[in-house]
Design a protein around this motif. Sequence first.
Motif, PDB file in Angstrom:
ATOM      1  N   PHE A  16      32.678  37.792  33.407  1.00 22.89           N
ATOM      2  CA  PHE A  16      33.823  37.200  34.086  1.00 22.89           C
ATOM      3  C   PHE A  16      35.084  37.560  33.296  1.00 22.89           C
ATOM      4  N   ARG A  17      36.039  38.245  33.924  1.00 18.61           N
ATOM      5  CA  ARG A  17      37.185  38.730  33.165  1.00 18.61           C
ATOM      6  C   ARG A  17      38.388  38.977  34.063  1.00 18.61           C
ATOM      7  N   GLY A  18      39.554  38.955  33.436  1.00 17.55           N
ATOM      8  CA  GLY A  18      40.789  39.275  34.140  1.00 17.55           C
ATOM      9  C   GLY A  18      41.808  39.837  33.167  1.00 17.55           C
ATOM     10  N   PHE A  19      42.703  40.708  33.659  1.00 16.00           N
ATOM     11  CA  PHE A  19      43.699  41.349  32.820  1.00 16.00           C
ATOM     12  C   PHE A  19      45.027  41.426  33.557  1.00 16.00           C
ATOM     13  N   ALA A  20      46.102  41.432  32.818  1.00 16.88           N
ATOM     14  CA  ALA A  20      47.427  41.649  33.396  1.00 16.88           C
ATOM     15  C   ALA A  20      48.330  42.208  32.306  1.00 16.88           C
ATOM     16  N   ALA A  21      49.344  42.973  32.723  1.00 14.12           N
ATOM     17  CA  ALA A  21      50.273  43.571  31.766  1.00 14.12           C
ATOM     18  C   ALA A  21      51.671  43.603  32.358  1.00 14.12           C
ATOM     19  N   GLU A  22      52.653  43.798  31.483  1.00 12.59           N
ATOM     20  CA  GLU A  22      54.048  43.784  31.905  1.00 12.59           C
ATOM     21  C   GLU A  22      54.370  44.900  32.891  1.00 12.59           C
ATOM     22  N   ASN A  23      53.570  45.984  32.876  1.00 17.35           N
ATOM     23  CA  ASN A  23      53.821  47.090  33.799  1.00 17.35           C
ATOM     24  C   ASN A  23      53.427  46.789  35.232  1.00 17.35           C
ATOM     25  N   GLY A  24      52.919  45.557  35.472  1.00 19.64           N
ATOM     26  CA  GLY A  24      52.581  45.144  36.820  1.00 19.64           C
ATOM     27  C   GLY A  24      51.102  45.226  37.151  1.00 19.64           C
ATOM     28  N   SER A  25      50.304  45.798  36.292  1.00 19.84           N
ATOM     29  CA  SER A  25      48.870  45.904  36.566  1.00 19.84           C
ATOM     30  C   SER A  25      48.209  44.536  36.439  1.00 19.84           C
ATOM     31  N   MET A  26      47.208  44.290  37.264  1.00 19.49           N
ATOM     32  CA  MET A  26      46.455  43.036  37.217  1.00 19.49           C
ATOM     33  C   MET A  26      45.106  43.272  37.864  1.00 19.49           C
ATOM     34  N   GLU A  27      44.058  42.752  37.232  1.00 18.05           N
ATOM     35  CA  GLU A  27      42.701  42.934  37.737  1.00 18.05           C
ATOM     36  C   GLU A  27      41.846  41.726  37.366  1.00 18.05           C
ATOM     37  N   VAL A  28      41.025  41.310  38.308  1.00 11.81           N
ATOM     38  CA  VAL A  28      40.047  40.256  38.068  1.00 11.81           C
ATOM     39  C   VAL A  28      38.695  40.775  38.541  1.00 11.81           C
ATOM     40  N   GLY A  29      37.664  40.677  37.698  1.00  5.24           N
ATOM     41  CA  GLY A  29      36.372  41.224  38.078  1.00  5.24           C
ATOM     42  C   GLY A  29      35.209  40.508  37.419  1.00  5.24           C
ATOM     43  N   ILE A  30      34.020  40.853  37.869  1.00 10.74           N
ATOM     44  CA  ILE A  30      32.779  40.285  37.314  1.00 10.74           C
ATOM     45  C   ILE A  30      31.825  41.413  36.912  1.00 10.74           C
ATOM     46  N   TRP A  31      31.624  42.361  37.794  1.00 12.08           N
ATOM     47  CA  TRP A  31      30.621  43.404  37.575  1.00 12.08           C
ATOM     48  C   TRP A  31      31.264  44.620  36.932  1.00 12.08           C
ATOM     49  N   GLU A  32      30.434  45.625  36.630  1.00 14.54           N
ATOM     50  CA  GLU A  32      30.958  46.849  36.013  1.00 14.54           C
ATOM     51  C   GLU A  32      31.887  47.575  36.967  1.00 14.54           C
TER      52      GLU A  32
END
Length: 328
Positions: A312-328
């Motif tokens: 279970f994971r999520g990421f975001a950055a100042e450049n506007g990228s964002m992702e939330v995921g569970i699997w590979e």
Amino acid sequence: MGGWAIAVHGGAGVDPNLPEERQERAKQLLTRCLDIGISALRASSPAIDVVELVVRELESDPLFNSGHGSALTENGTVEMEASIMDGFGRRCGAVSGITTVKNPISLARLVMDKSPHSYLAFSGAEEFARKQEVELVDNDYFITEDNVGTLKLAKESSKILFEYRVPTVALIDSCTSQAETPPLTMNGLPISVYAPETVGCVAVDSQGQCAAATSTGGLMNKMVGRIGDSPIIGAGTYACDVCGVSCTGEGEAIIRGTLARDVAALMEYKGLSLQESVDYVIKNRLDQGKAGMIAVSSNGEVACGFNTVGMFRGFAAENGSMEVGIWE
């Protein structure tokens, strides 16, 4: 500096049969936590404040294994642990054996900020909490009906359970029948389905300062007094001037491999990138253990790695990228 960045996790070792409803609920919680962290980073909050804020939110939701919703010991009680580290000056605080503090991560922060020590445990940590006048609750607050039922399964099978949230038919079968395939082991002893759900957050702020925080209830049916990797600086949590790391998974293997510190060491001593360092550690430092990690660098990079079915994971950055995921 590459701007601010943030990553959050809710544990590695996801059950491949996890119901769609729970997958969506997990993604919603991770997204909510990312939004909280993003707002704080955009408001120029220091990374150390951001990771504490996000982990408090995770501790307050019973979905993952921290705070409200923590795994139960063999006695049916909750003993929580947490740690936090500020990359600026490598300041840190950690707690174990917490039974009444509503948000263990904030007690760890107080150990860092308000005590001469780095780590307090059990009755000493509880006494420190009372002196600091943090919010206290009865131990029953942390216990959920689902966990009570799954502890019963664990006791019937005389095993430590790693998947304690969704006791599917496969899980029940693994607890009550003799499997023909070799069982998973921890320190040479058999365990059941592997899916711990520790929580953590790492962030780098607009000034390039990194921080990390990790919180957990530990293993279902664990021995009273067991301490995992989450409160151990350099194992489950680490932050310095180059990166911040939070780990999740088989605590005993993470401790042996000093996983979080090794990511920073590879960057400092070998000049590897953040993702290269994470990949090397996951591949070479676990000795057949199962784990995952999230990390950020002072340059605003985000990375993750795991050798389990999912994380279970999520990421975001100042450049506007964002992702939330569970699997590979």
